[in-house]
Design a protein around this motif. Structure first.
Motif, PDB file in Angstrom:
ATOM      1  N   GLU A  58       0.829  -1.210   0.000  1.00  0.00           N
ATOM      2  CA  GLU A  58       0.000   0.000   0.000  1.00  0.00           C
ATOM      3  C   GLU A  58       0.866   1.263   0.000  1.00  0.00           C
ATOM      4  O   GLU A  58       0.583   2.222  -0.715  1.00  0.00           O
ATOM      5  N   LEU A  59       1.901   1.259   0.829  1.00  0.00           N
ATOM      6  CA  LEU A  59       2.787   2.425   0.915  1.00  0.00           C
ATOM      7  C   LEU A  59       3.509   2.677  -0.401  1.00  0.00           C
ATOM      8  O   LEU A  59       3.671   3.823  -0.819  1.00  0.00           O
ATOM      9  N   ARG A  60       3.932   1.602  -1.063  1.00  0.00           N
ATOM     10  CA  ARG A  60       4.636   1.742  -2.344  1.00  0.00           C
ATOM     11  C   ARG A  60       3.740   2.349  -3.408  1.00  0.00           C
ATOM     12  O   ARG A  60       4.204   3.094  -4.277  1.00  0.00           O
ATOM     13  N   GLU A  61       2.454   2.013  -3.352  1.00  0.00           N
ATOM     14  CA  GLU A  61       1.509   2.572  -4.322  1.00  0.00           C
ATOM     15  C   GLU A  61       1.227   4.048  -4.044  1.00  0.00           C
ATOM     16  O   GLU A  61       1.013   4.823  -4.968  1.00  0.00           O
ATOM     17  N   LYS A  62       1.247   4.423  -2.783  1.00  0.00           N
ATOM     18  CA  LYS A  62       0.862   5.774  -2.385  1.00  0.00           C
ATOM     19  C   LYS A  62       2.005   6.791  -2.445  1.00  0.00           C
ATOM     20  O   LYS A  62       1.778   7.969  -2.726  1.00  0.00           O
ATOM     21  N   TYR A  63       3.241   6.357  -2.159  1.00  0.00           N
ATOM     22  CA  TYR A  63       4.376   7.287  -2.060  1.00  0.00           C
ATOM     23  C   TYR A  63       5.472   6.916  -3.050  1.00  0.00           C
ATOM     24  O   TYR A  63       5.952   5.779  -3.046  1.00  0.00           O
ATOM     25  N   ARG A  64       5.901   7.869  -3.850  1.00  0.00           N
ATOM     26  CA  ARG A  64       6.976   7.598  -4.802  1.00  0.00           C
ATOM     27  C   ARG A  64       8.306   7.341  -4.096  1.00  0.00           C
ATOM     28  O   ARG A  64       9.184   6.688  -4.643  1.00  0.00           O
ATOM     29  N   GLY A  65       8.436   7.845  -2.870  1.00  0.00           N
ATOM     30  CA  GLY A  65       9.673   7.678  -2.106  1.00  0.00           C
ATOM     31  C   GLY A  65       9.727   6.404  -1.271  1.00  0.00           C
ATOM     32  O   GLY A  65      10.620   6.236  -0.452  1.00  0.00           O
ATOM     33  N   ILE A  66       8.778   5.494  -1.484  1.00  0.00           N
ATOM     34  CA  ILE A  66       8.806   4.195  -0.804  1.00  0.00           C
ATOM     35  C   ILE A  66       8.818   3.120  -1.872  1.00  0.00           C
ATOM     36  O   ILE A  66       7.891   3.011  -2.678  1.00  0.00           O
ATOM     37  N   VAL A  67       9.905   2.363  -1.890  1.00  0.00           N
ATOM     38  CA  VAL A  67      10.118   1.338  -2.912  1.00  0.00           C
ATOM     39  C   VAL A  67      10.507   0.023  -2.237  1.00  0.00           C
ATOM     40  O   VAL A  67      10.856   0.003  -1.049  1.00  0.00           O
ATOM     41  N   PRO A  68      10.460  -1.083  -2.968  1.00  0.00           N
ATOM     42  CA  PRO A  68      10.882  -2.358  -2.375  1.00  0.00           C
ATOM     43  C   PRO A  68      12.298  -2.252  -1.801  1.00  0.00           C
ATOM     44  O   PRO A  68      13.160  -1.561  -2.358  1.00  0.00           O
ATOM     45  N   GLY A  69      12.523  -2.924  -0.690  1.00  0.00           N
ATOM     46  CA  GLY A  69      13.792  -2.827   0.030  1.00  0.00           C
ATOM     47  C   GLY A  69      15.014  -3.160  -0.806  1.00  0.00           C
ATOM     48  O   GLY A  69      15.102  -4.244  -1.386  1.00  0.00           O
ATOM     49  N   TYR A  70      15.936  -2.231  -0.858  1.00  0.00           N
ATOM     50  CA  TYR A  70      17.182  -2.399  -1.595  1.00  0.00           C
ATOM     51  C   TYR A  70      18.029  -3.470  -0.918  1.00  0.00           C
ATOM     52  O   TYR A  70      18.317  -3.367   0.277  1.00  0.00           O
ATOM     53  N   HIS A  71      18.399  -4.498  -1.660  1.00  0.00           N
ATOM     54  CA  HIS A  71      19.199  -5.626  -1.151  1.00  0.00           C
ATOM     55  C   HIS A  71      18.520  -6.362  -0.001  1.00  0.00           C
ATOM     56  O   HIS A  71      19.187  -6.925   0.858  1.00  0.00           O
ATOM     57  N   MET A  72      17.193  -6.312   0.058  1.00  0.00           N
ATOM     58  CA  MET A  72      16.447  -6.952   1.145  1.00  0.00           C
ATOM     59  C   MET A  72      15.332  -7.806   0.544  1.00  0.00           C
ATOM     60  O   MET A  72      15.052  -7.729  -0.645  1.00  0.00           O
ATOM     61  N   ASN A  73      14.668  -8.578   1.404  1.00  0.00           N
ATOM     62  CA  ASN A  73      13.488  -9.324   0.986  1.00  0.00           C
ATOM     63  C   ASN A  73      12.412  -8.301   0.629  1.00  0.00           C
ATOM     64  O   ASN A  73      11.903  -7.597   1.494  1.00  0.00           O
ATOM     65  N   LYS A  74      12.077  -8.216  -0.632  1.00  0.00           N
ATOM     66  CA  LYS A  74      11.188  -7.159  -1.134  1.00  0.00           C
ATOM     67  C   LYS A  74       9.762  -7.284  -0.600  1.00  0.00           C
ATOM     68  O   LYS A  74       9.010  -6.322  -0.616  1.00  0.00           O
ATOM     69  N   LYS A  75       9.390  -8.453  -0.120  1.00  0.00           N
ATOM     70  CA  LYS A  75       8.058  -8.637   0.441  1.00  0.00           C
ATOM     71  C   LYS A  75       7.945  -7.988   1.818  1.00  0.00           C
ATOM     72  O   LYS A  75       6.912  -7.444   2.180  1.00  0.00           O
ATOM     73  N   HIS A  76       9.032  -8.015   2.589  1.00  0.00           N
ATOM     74  CA  HIS A  76       8.995  -7.594   3.986  1.00  0.00           C
ATOM     75  C   HIS A  76       9.754  -6.298   4.287  1.00  0.00           C
ATOM     76  O   HIS A  76       9.706  -5.824   5.423  1.00  0.00           O
ATOM     77  N   TRP A  77      10.455  -5.752   3.318  1.00  0.00           N
ATOM     78  CA  TRP A  77      11.266  -4.561   3.564  1.00  0.00           C
ATOM     79  C   TRP A  77      10.994  -3.488   2.520  1.00  0.00           C
ATOM     80  O   TRP A  77      10.838  -3.783   1.340  1.00  0.00           O
ATOM     81  N   ASN A  78      10.956  -2.255   2.976  1.00  0.00           N
ATOM     82  CA  ASN A  78      10.848  -1.088   2.110  1.00  0.00           C
ATOM     83  C   ASN A  78      12.093  -0.232   2.256  1.00  0.00           C
ATOM     84  O   ASN A  78      12.686  -0.172   3.337  1.00  0.00           O
ATOM     85  N   THR A  79      12.449   0.431   1.183  1.00  0.00           N
ATOM     86  CA  THR A  79      13.428   1.507   1.243  1.00  0.00           C
ATOM     87  C   THR A  79      12.629   2.801   1.179  1.00  0.00           C
ATOM     88  O   THR A  79      11.833   3.001   0.264  1.00  0.00           O
ATOM     89  N   VAL A  80      12.832   3.645   2.193  1.00  0.00           N
ATOM     90  CA  VAL A  80      12.167   4.944   2.245  1.00  0.00           C
ATOM     91  C   VAL A  80      13.217   5.986   1.874  1.00  0.00           C
ATOM     92  O   VAL A  80      14.229   6.138   2.559  1.00  0.00           O
ATOM     93  N   ILE A  81      12.964   6.665   0.766  1.00  0.00           N
ATOM     94  CA  ILE A  81      13.917   7.638   0.238  1.00  0.00           C
ATOM     95  C   ILE A  81      13.600   9.014   0.824  1.00  0.00           C
ATOM     96  O   ILE A  81      12.451   9.444   0.839  1.00  0.00           O
ATOM     97  N   PHE A  82      14.634   9.681   1.308  1.00  0.00           N
ATOM     98  CA  PHE A  82      14.478  11.012   1.898  1.00  0.00           C
ATOM     99  C   PHE A  82      14.476  12.071   0.791  1.00  0.00           C
ATOM    100  O   PHE A  82      15.405  12.859   0.669  1.00  0.00           O
ATOM    101  N   ASP A  83      13.414  12.069  -0.013  1.00  0.00           N
ATOM    102  CA  ASP A  83      13.313  13.011  -1.123  1.00  0.00           C
ATOM    103  C   ASP A  83      12.205  14.033  -0.915  1.00  0.00           C
ATOM    104  O   ASP A  83      11.880  14.801  -1.816  1.00  0.00           O
ATOM    105  N   GLY A  84      11.606  14.035   0.275  1.00  0.00           N
ATOM    106  CA  GLY A  84      10.543  14.977   0.579  1.00  0.00           C
ATOM    107  C   GLY A  84       9.147  14.449   0.267  1.00  0.00           C
ATOM    108  O   GLY A  84       8.157  15.058   0.660  1.00  0.00           O
ATOM    109  N   SER A  85       9.045  13.327  -0.426  1.00  0.00           N
ATOM    110  CA  SER A  85       7.724  12.791  -0.767  1.00  0.00           C
ATOM    111  C   SER A  85       7.093  12.030   0.403  1.00  0.00           C
ATOM    112  O   SER A  85       5.897  11.749   0.379  1.00  0.00           O
ATOM    113  N   VAL A  86       7.904  11.698   1.400  1.00  0.00           N
ATOM    114  CA  VAL A  86       7.425  11.014   2.611  1.00  0.00           C
ATOM    115  C   VAL A  86       7.734  11.939   3.785  1.00  0.00           C
ATOM    116  O   VAL A  86       8.886  12.345   3.975  1.00  0.00           O
TER     117      VAL A  86
END
Length: 117
Positions: A58-86
């Motif tokens: 849900e978060l990935r669909e809503k925020y451009r700055g939340i993407v599947p976890g970099y180098h992590m299990n993409k089902k259970h981890w998100n990468t939150v980018i500090f770009d101002g969108s979150v």
């Protein structure tokens, strides 16, 4: 959001420790020996946080700055980018969520020892 505030926020949570197990630039925050947040010390451009899989999607669909976890299990981890969108408020809520997921996954005795001063 800056790295000093973020670090102090993470360390203020009961039983939290920090280390750099992968390299000198990758700082991990742990509870009960398990990682709940990962940041790059030098760049501080994003944070990897554990997340409930349904909420993660849900978060990935809503925020451009939340993407599947970099180098992590993409089902259970998100990468939150500090770009101002979150917002900083949501980032801290997601840190709390990640911490709680890890804490609640620990054995009861370990969890109780962390929560009981």
């Amino acid at each position: 959001m800056n790295i000093t505030f973020f670090r102090e926020y993470c360390l203020s949570k009961s039983g939290t420790s920090e280390d750099t197990p992968f390299d000198e630039n990758t700082l991990c925050f742990k509870v009960g020996g398990k990682i709940f947040a990962i940041i790059d010390i030098d760049l501080f451009e994003s944070v990897n946080l554990k997340c409930d899989p349904e909420r993660a999607a849900e978060l990935r669909e809503k925020y451009r700055g939340i993407v599947p976890g970099y180098h992590m299990n993409k089902k259970h981890w998100n990468t939150v980018i500090f770009d101002g969108s979150v917002s900083d408020k949501l980032i801290l809520e997601l840190v709390d969520h990640s911490y709680d997921l890890i804490l609640n996954s620990l054995p009861k005795k370990t969890r109780e020892s962390i929560l009981t001063p």
